[in-house]
Design an enzyme around this catalytic site. Structure first.
Site, PDB file in Angstrom:
ATOM      1  N   LYS A   1      48.586  39.342 -44.449  1.00 18.48           N
ATOM      2  CA  LYS A   1      48.332  40.759 -44.686  1.00 18.48           C
ATOM      3  C   LYS A   1      49.583  41.350 -45.329  1.00 18.48           C
ATOM      4  CE  LYS A   1      46.916  45.089 -42.552  1.00 18.48           C
ATOM      5  NZ  LYS A   1      47.814  45.903 -43.385  1.00 18.48           N
TER       6      LYS A   1
ATOM      7  N   PHE B   1      43.095  40.050 -54.216  1.00 16.64           N
ATOM      8  CA  PHE B   1      42.290  39.312 -53.231  1.00 16.64           C
ATOM      9  C   PHE B   1      40.791  39.489 -53.409  1.00 16.64           C
ATOM     10  CE2 PHE B   1      44.279  43.066 -51.090  1.00 16.64           C
ATOM     11  CZ  PHE B   1      43.182  43.917 -51.124  1.00 16.64           C
TER      12      PHE B   1
ATOM     13  N   ARG C   1      34.275  50.208 -44.325  1.00 10.93           N
ATOM     14  CA  ARG C   1      34.800  49.499 -43.164  1.00 10.93           C
ATOM     15  C   ARG C   1      33.759  48.487 -42.695  1.00 10.93           C
ATOM     16  NH1 ARG C   1      40.050  49.998 -42.100  1.00 10.93           N
ATOM     17  NH2 ARG C   1      39.871  52.237 -42.426  1.00 10.93           N
TER      18      ARG C   1
ATOM     19  N   LYS D   1      41.554  42.256 -39.702  1.00 11.95           N
ATOM     20  CA  LYS D   1      43.010  42.149 -39.720  1.00 11.95           C
ATOM     21  C   LYS D   1      43.487  41.763 -38.330  1.00 11.95           C
ATOM     22  CE  LYS D   1      43.314  47.188 -39.238  1.00 11.95           C
ATOM     23  NZ  LYS D   1      43.754  48.447 -39.855  1.00 11.95           N
TER      24      LYS D   1
END
Length: 271
Positions: free
Chosen positions: A43, A115, A181, A187
């Protein structure tokens, strides 16, 4: 999806653009997650930026002021990723990308860690393989890997954090293109974080008299609570305005959904 709709409605109520939530955004991963269905990557503590083939934009939809040479190194196809200056360099990066006139020497320190292919075909594993072929210049595809157990995942998390990284991202390998979302993207960090909208300021007392005491915030689910720690002296004198989105850290949730031991981290980087 319901949480995204709630935050979209909340943003609308305070006059913020819904475009800020169009990219795919991560939820927090549960501690014992099985990583086998996912591709795992570091991340990066950067600034989200979307390239449409002509213009580089923040999550908010506002254009990034970028040197011409940087744009010239981007491909014609759309990309999604993070502008990144290195581990533990977020504040310097944020100052650089916010400038209305780019400073060339500062941008020489930035890479575009991509990504996602917003117009790509197939599942995420196929799109990630395509991304890997685009490496060159400022474009640096994020390295993805498969892990076979939660123990391997925890070992990698420790390795990244010990080296100064933020944590890990887990993206379902079979995921279609998506936005908002979603559990398709998770994460994993030593301490969980989330976003909320500032709905009030509580004045300070004692040594904080005449300054901010706490922010009152509201989550996408409508839960209100206060953030009273984590602020610098400058932030207490000039707190995030009502209507802004902030990121906070917390340990876990109460049965009623309120975060425990929540502290302010920063203003969210939608810009």
């Amino acid at each position: 999806m319901l949480a995204r709709r709630a935050l979209l409605a909340l943003l609308g109520s305070v006059g913020l653009p819904a475009a800020a939530l169009e990219p795919l955004l991560a939820r927090n991963a549960p501690p014992g997650i099985d990583p086998r269905p996912y591709l795992v990557s570091e991340k990066f503590d950067g600034v989200r930026a979307l390239w449409d083939g002509k213009t580089l934009k923040f999550r908010s939809g506002r254009s990034v002021a970028v040197p011409a040479w940087f744009l010239a190194e981007l491909p014609s196809q759309p990309l999604d990723g993070e502008l990144w200056m290195g581990r533990r360099s977020f504040d310097a990066l944020s100052a650089t990308v916010r400038r209305t006139q780019p400073v060339d020497a500062e941008w020489r320190l930035i890479s575009y860690r991509v990504f996602e292919l917003p117009a790509g075909e197939g599942d995420f594993e196929r799109r990630a393989a395509k991304l890997a072929t685009l490496a060159g210049g400022v474009v640096m595809p994020v390295q993805q890997q498969r892990l076979n157990s939660n123990a391997e995942l925890r070992a990698l998390l420790k390795q990244v954090v010990d080296a100064g990284g933020e944590g890990l991202m887990l993206h379902r390998a079979d995921a279609p293109l998506a936005s908002g979302r979603s559990d398709l993207l998770l994460k994993l960090k030593p301490v969980a974080d989330a976003e909320a909208v500032v709905v009030g300021h509580e004045p300070g007392s004692g040594r904080f008299a005449g300054q901010l005491g706490a922010l009152e915030v509201r989550t996408p689910e409508g839960i209100r609570f206060k953030l009273g720690t984590g602020f610098s002296e400058a932030q207490r004198r000039d707190p995030p305005p009502i209507g802004s989105i902030v990121t906070y850290r917390y340990r876990d949730l109460t049965p009623g959904g309120k975060p425990r031991f929540a502290s302010f981290l920063r203003v969210a980087e939608a810009f």
